[in-house]
Scaffold this motif. Structure first.
Motif, mmCIF file in Angstrom:
data_model
loop_
_atom_site.group_PDB
_atom_site.id
_atom_site.type_symbol
_atom_site.label_atom_id
_atom_site.label_comp_id
_atom_site.label_asym_id
_atom_site.label_seq_id
_atom_site.Cartn_x
_atom_site.Cartn_y
_atom_site.Cartn_z
ATOM 1 N N GLU A 44 48.823 -64.867 59.831
ATOM 2 C CA GLU A 44 49.709 -63.727 59.630
ATOM 3 C C GLU A 44 50.980 -63.889 60.474
ATOM 4 N N THR A 45 50.821 -64.300 61.724
ATOM 5 C CA THR A 45 51.964 -64.491 62.611
ATOM 6 C C THR A 45 52.915 -65.551 62.066
ATOM 7 N N GLU A 46 52.374 -66.663 61.607
ATOM 8 C CA GLU A 46 53.208 -67.722 61.039
ATOM 9 C C GLU A 46 54.000 -67.221 59.839
ATOM 10 N N LEU A 47 53.340 -66.460 58.975
ATOM 11 C CA LEU A 47 54.016 -65.953 57.784
ATOM 12 C C LEU A 47 55.102 -64.942 58.146
ATOM 13 N N VAL A 48 54.813 -64.066 59.101
ATOM 14 C CA VAL A 48 55.819 -63.076 59.508
ATOM 15 C C VAL A 48 57.009 -63.780 60.149
ATOM 16 N N ARG A 49 56.747 -64.772 60.985
ATOM 17 C CA ARG A 49 57.846 -65.532 61.606
ATOM 18 C C ARG A 49 58.702 -66.213 60.547
ATOM 19 N N ALA A 50 58.081 -66.647 59.458
ATOM 20 C CA ALA A 50 58.809 -67.306 58.370
ATOM 21 C C ALA A 50 59.467 -66.300 57.432
ATOM 22 N N GLY A 51 59.258 -65.011 57.683
ATOM 23 C CA GLY A 51 59.864 -63.985 56.840
ATOM 24 C C GLY A 51 59.100 -63.710 55.560
ATOM 25 N N ILE A 73 56.715 -61.628 54.528
ATOM 26 C CA ILE A 73 55.973 -60.408 54.851
ATOM 27 C C ILE A 73 54.943 -60.081 53.777
ATOM 28 N N ARG A 74 55.318 -60.237 52.520
ATOM 29 C CA ARG A 74 54.396 -59.912 51.427
ATOM 30 C C ARG A 74 53.133 -60.770 51.500
ATOM 31 N N GLU A 75 53.306 -62.063 51.782
ATOM 32 C CA GLU A 75 52.141 -62.946 51.897
ATOM 33 C C GLU A 75 51.287 -62.558 53.108
ATOM 34 N N ALA A 76 51.948 -62.167 54.202
ATOM 35 C CA ALA A 76 51.211 -61.751 55.401
ATOM 36 C C ALA A 76 50.411 -60.484 55.143
ATOM 37 N N MET A 77 50.942 -59.598 54.315
ATOM 38 C CA MET A 77 50.240 -58.344 54.005
ATOM 39 C C MET A 77 48.970 -58.600 53.200
ATOM 40 N N ALA A 78 48.897 -59.733 52.536
ATOM 41 C CA ALA A 78 47.716 -60.050 51.730
ATOM 42 C C ALA A 78 46.476 -60.248 52.603
ATOM 43 N N THR A 116 41.603 -64.920 76.447
ATOM 44 C CA THR A 116 42.410 -65.778 75.573
ATOM 45 C C THR A 116 42.700 -65.057 74.260
ATOM 46 N N PHE A 117 41.688 -64.409 73.718
ATOM 47 C CA PHE A 117 41.830 -63.640 72.488
ATOM 48 C C PHE A 117 42.918 -62.572 72.643
ATOM 49 N N ARG A 118 42.875 -61.823 73.739
ATOM 50 C CA ARG A 118 43.868 -60.763 73.964
ATOM 51 C C ARG A 118 45.267 -61.337 74.098
ATOM 52 N N ALA A 119 45.410 -62.485 74.777
ATOM 53 C CA ALA A 119 46.732 -63.099 74.934
ATOM 54 C C ALA A 119 47.310 -63.502 73.581
ATOM 55 N N LEU A 120 46.492 -64.104 72.738
ATOM 56 C CA LEU A 120 46.973 -64.504 71.405
ATOM 57 C C LEU A 120 47.249 -63.283 70.534
ATOM 58 N N LEU A 121 46.469 -62.249 70.692
ATOM 59 C CA LEU A 121 46.713 -61.012 69.960
ATOM 60 C C LEU A 121 48.041 -60.397 70.390
ATOM 61 N N GLN A 122 48.362 -60.502 71.667
ATOM 62 C CA GLN A 122 49.632 -59.975 72.172
ATOM 63 C C GLN A 122 50.814 -60.702 71.543
ATOM 64 N N VAL A 123 50.682 -62.010 71.334
ATOM 65 C CA VAL A 123 51.742 -62.774 70.661
ATOM 66 C C VAL A 123 51.956 -62.212 69.255
ATOM 67 N N ASN A 124 50.855 -61.967 68.537
ATOM 68 C CA ASN A 124 50.945 -61.413 67.189
ATOM 69 C C ASN A 124 51.631 -60.053 67.208
ATOM 70 N N LEU A 125 51.246 -59.209 68.144
ATOM 71 C CA LEU A 125 51.846 -57.874 68.217
ATOM 72 C C LEU A 125 53.336 -57.965 68.545
ATOM 73 N N THR A 126 53.724 -58.921 69.359
ATOM 74 C CA THR A 126 55.133 -59.112 69.687
ATOM 75 C C THR A 126 55.922 -59.548 68.457
ATOM 76 N N VAL A 127 55.356 -60.470 67.686
ATOM 77 C CA VAL A 127 56.026 -60.930 66.462
ATOM 78 C C VAL A 127 56.169 -59.773 65.471
#
Length: 166
Positions: free
Chosen positions: A47-54, A56-61, A104-115
């Motif tokens: 999801e993070t990779e897709l949102v970073r690439a713009g 959004i529709r694919e990430a919502m899937a 580690t899980f929380r740190a990676l989740l924080q990256v996702n929330l930041t994106v």
């Protein structure tokens, strides 16, 4: 005779989560939690990779899969919390490993929330910019009797409509 025929019986109370009482159960519980965290991280990373690439529709899937995996995660965490006392006494090393994995899980989740927050801020900025440009073009550029520019009234403002289905 039933005085309230439309009333339905109360749902059964939720059962308490099963707790680990043997080393094998504790290991199985820990593996289950780590597997669910890994699954959820995989979904979140895609999801993070897709949102970073713009995209959004694919990430919502991923939303249904993410919701189901999140539900499994909450269930596993609840079971670990219920077994915390046993794990602390019988398997402190396993509990420490779970904590490290969870950090580690929380740190990676924080990256996702930041994106996601960045994407939200950027999209909001774009919409506000478009709205400001539309309003600027719709406001008459006139001057009053004093020679100063007339401030626009509410009747000069045009609302911006956004379709989320596109």
């Amino acid at each position: 005779m039933n005085q309230h025929p439309s009333r339905q019986p109360a749902p059964a109370a939720k059962t308490a989560p099963s707790t680990a009482s043997t080393p094998a159960e504790a290991r199985k519980l820990a593996e289950e939690l780590m597997d669910v965290m890994s699954d959820l991280l995989g979904i979140i990373e895609r999801e993070t990779e897709l949102v970073r690439a713009g995209k959004i529709r694919e990430a919502m899937a991923f939303e249904p899969q993410k919701a189901e995996t999140s539900r499994r995660y909450v269930t596993a965490v609840t079971r670990v919390k219920a077994s915390h006392q046993y794990l602390a006494k019988a398997a402190p090393d396993l509990l420490a490993t779970l904590r490290r994995h969870h950090d580690t899980f929380r740190a990676l989740l924080q990256v996702n929330l930041t994106v996601l927050a960045t994407a939200h801020a950027v999209s909001e900025s774009i919409v506000r910019g478009v709205n400001a440009e539309i309003q600027r073009r719709n406001i008459p550029n006139t001057y009053g009797a004093s020679g100063r520019r007339v401030n626009p009234t509410a009747r000069h403002l045009t609302p911006l409509a956004v379709s989320r289905s596109l």
